[in-house]
Scaffold this motif. Structure first.
Motif, mmCIF file in Angstrom:
data_model
loop_
_atom_site.group_PDB
_atom_site.id
_atom_site.type_symbol
_atom_site.label_atom_id
_atom_site.label_comp_id
_atom_site.label_asym_id
_atom_site.label_seq_id
_atom_site.Cartn_x
_atom_site.Cartn_y
_atom_site.Cartn_z
ATOM 1 N N GLU A 250 -4.107 1.641 -4.853
ATOM 2 C CA GLU A 250 -3.179 0.682 -4.261
ATOM 3 C C GLU A 250 -3.472 0.438 -2.789
ATOM 4 O OE1 GLU A 250 0.870 1.601 -5.063
ATOM 5 O OE2 GLU A 250 1.651 0.052 -3.725
ATOM 6 N N ARG A 251 -3.916 1.494 -2.095
ATOM 7 C CA ARG A 251 -4.167 1.349 -0.652
ATOM 8 C C ARG A 251 -5.292 0.355 -0.383
ATOM 9 N NH1 ARG A 251 -6.576 5.970 -2.203
ATOM 10 N NH2 ARG A 251 -8.821 6.189 -1.779
ATOM 11 N N SER A 252 -6.130 0.118 -1.398
ATOM 12 C CA SER A 252 -7.214 -0.835 -1.219
ATOM 13 C C SER A 252 -6.679 -2.236 -0.969
ATOM 14 C CB SER A 252 -8.112 -0.861 -2.459
ATOM 15 O OG SER A 252 -8.664 0.421 -2.684
ATOM 16 N N ASN A 255 -4.113 -1.551 2.824
ATOM 17 C CA ASN A 255 -4.648 -1.140 4.126
ATOM 18 C C ASN A 255 -5.080 -2.340 4.957
ATOM 19 O OD1 ASN A 255 -4.262 1.547 3.807
ATOM 20 N ND2 ASN A 255 -6.362 2.020 3.198
ATOM 21 N N GLU A 279 1.872 -6.846 0.115
ATOM 22 C CA GLU A 279 2.838 -6.017 -0.626
ATOM 23 C C GLU A 279 3.659 -6.873 -1.580
ATOM 24 O OE1 GLU A 279 4.937 -4.280 2.680
ATOM 25 O OE2 GLU A 279 3.901 -2.353 2.464
#
Length: 302
Positions: A250-252, A255, A279
């Motif tokens: 998910e951070r891909s 970020n 988001e």
DNA sequence: CAAACGTGGTA
DNA sequence: TTACCAAGTTT
């Protein structure tokens, strides 16, 4: 009126495009798949995807047996991936509720996901020869000009338009069915939105818009926003998910991609969208069931 | 009922 | 280059 019917139907018989979903003997499923893909999408972009889709899933139960992820990947860049989701869901319902046979009545078709007034009428008429009143954007435009004397139809369809569409239909069943596709094709090839080819029109002489001196539209189109919208981000995220068999962390997506410069996620990086928007876009896809989250990250739904 | 929903070609 | 547009449906 009968002269107009004859002129446009005769024009169609000589000028219709040879499209795979118009071949004699096509199945309800073939027509149905084409109609889903053609929603808001030009024929030329649909053709290659359609051919591969039908080769792979020639019957509803063939698609129903596949995970949704396969449908979304095969849909590729056609746009509006929820159409692939709904087509898959409709295939499942046809398999379980209709013994694998595409229903032939408008009412039954209308109950399936992704099928509205236009698509129900189109499948019933084009695939099964049912008598229906087909009203799409092409037909609305032809009617607005030919009968209404206006440059364009109203932005949102009026009840009076459907009433008129019913009134101007030929009485005879077979003629009326041909009229449905003939008027649609005329709108697609001759009576186009921008720079219509009136010199090629078979009913130029009878056209109320021509008679009125081709008045300009009485409103300015609202336009579809795109740059910097959630839709753009959703599309970029879906493009990434289609290319990755395994879950994408998910951070891909969340970020600061511009600083971390993940080459793999160039599509998102180039957008330079705010974190908050990424988001929101990702949450929307999860909510819509076009993506799922597990402990490994985000992936296409099984 | 207005708004949201993808994508790429064309003027 | 920006804006419109393409066989709509759903909320």
């Amino acid at each position: 009126m009968q002269q107009i019917h004859n002129s446009i139907n005769r024009w169609y018989s000589r000028n219709a495009r040879d499209l795979p979903w118009r071949r004699p003997g096509v199945s309800g499923w073939e027509v149905m798949v084409s109609e889903f893909m053609l929603q808001q999408t030009p024929v030329v972009r649909v053709l290659p995807v359609y051919e591969e889709w039908m080769r792979r899933w020639p019957r509803p139960q063939d698609l129903a047996a596949e995970p949704l992820s396969e449908a979304l990947k095969a849909w590729g860049r056609l746009g509006y991936p929820r159409r692939a989701q709904r087509l898959h869901a409709a295939a499942v319902e046809i398999t379980t509720e209709y013994n694998g046979e595409v229903p032939r009545t408008e009412a039954e078709l209308l109950s399936l996901p992704g099928i509205g007034d236009y698509t129900a009428a189109a499948i019933a008429c084009f695939a099964f020869g049912e008598r229906t009143v087909v009203v799409d954007t092409n037909i609305r435009r032809v009617h607005a000009r030919l009968f209404g004397g206006m440059a364009l139809p109203e932005p949102t369809p009026r009840a009076s338009e459907f009433a008129r569409a019913r009134e101007v239909q030929p009485e005879e069943h077979q003629i009326a069915n041909m009229w449905n596709i003939s008027v649609m094709e005329l709108g697609a090839l001759v009576c186009t939105a921008r720079s219509p080819k009136c010199e090629q029109c078979p009913v130029f002489e009878q056209c109320a818009w021509i008679a009125a001196g081709q008045p300009a539209p009485h409103y300015t189109p609202k336009g579809q926003s795109w740059k910097g919208t959630d839709r753009q981000i959703r599309g970029a995220i879906m493009a990434i998910l289609r290319e990755h068999e395994q879950a994408v962390p998910e951070r891909s997506f969340l970020n600061d991609l511009a600083q971390e410069s993940h080459a793999k996620y160039l599509a998102l990086e180039k957008l330079g969208s705010p974190l908050e928007q990424r988001e929101r876009a990702l949450a929307g896809l999860l909510k819509d069931g076009l993506a799922v989250a597990d402990e490994d990250g985000i992936r296409l739904p099984s």
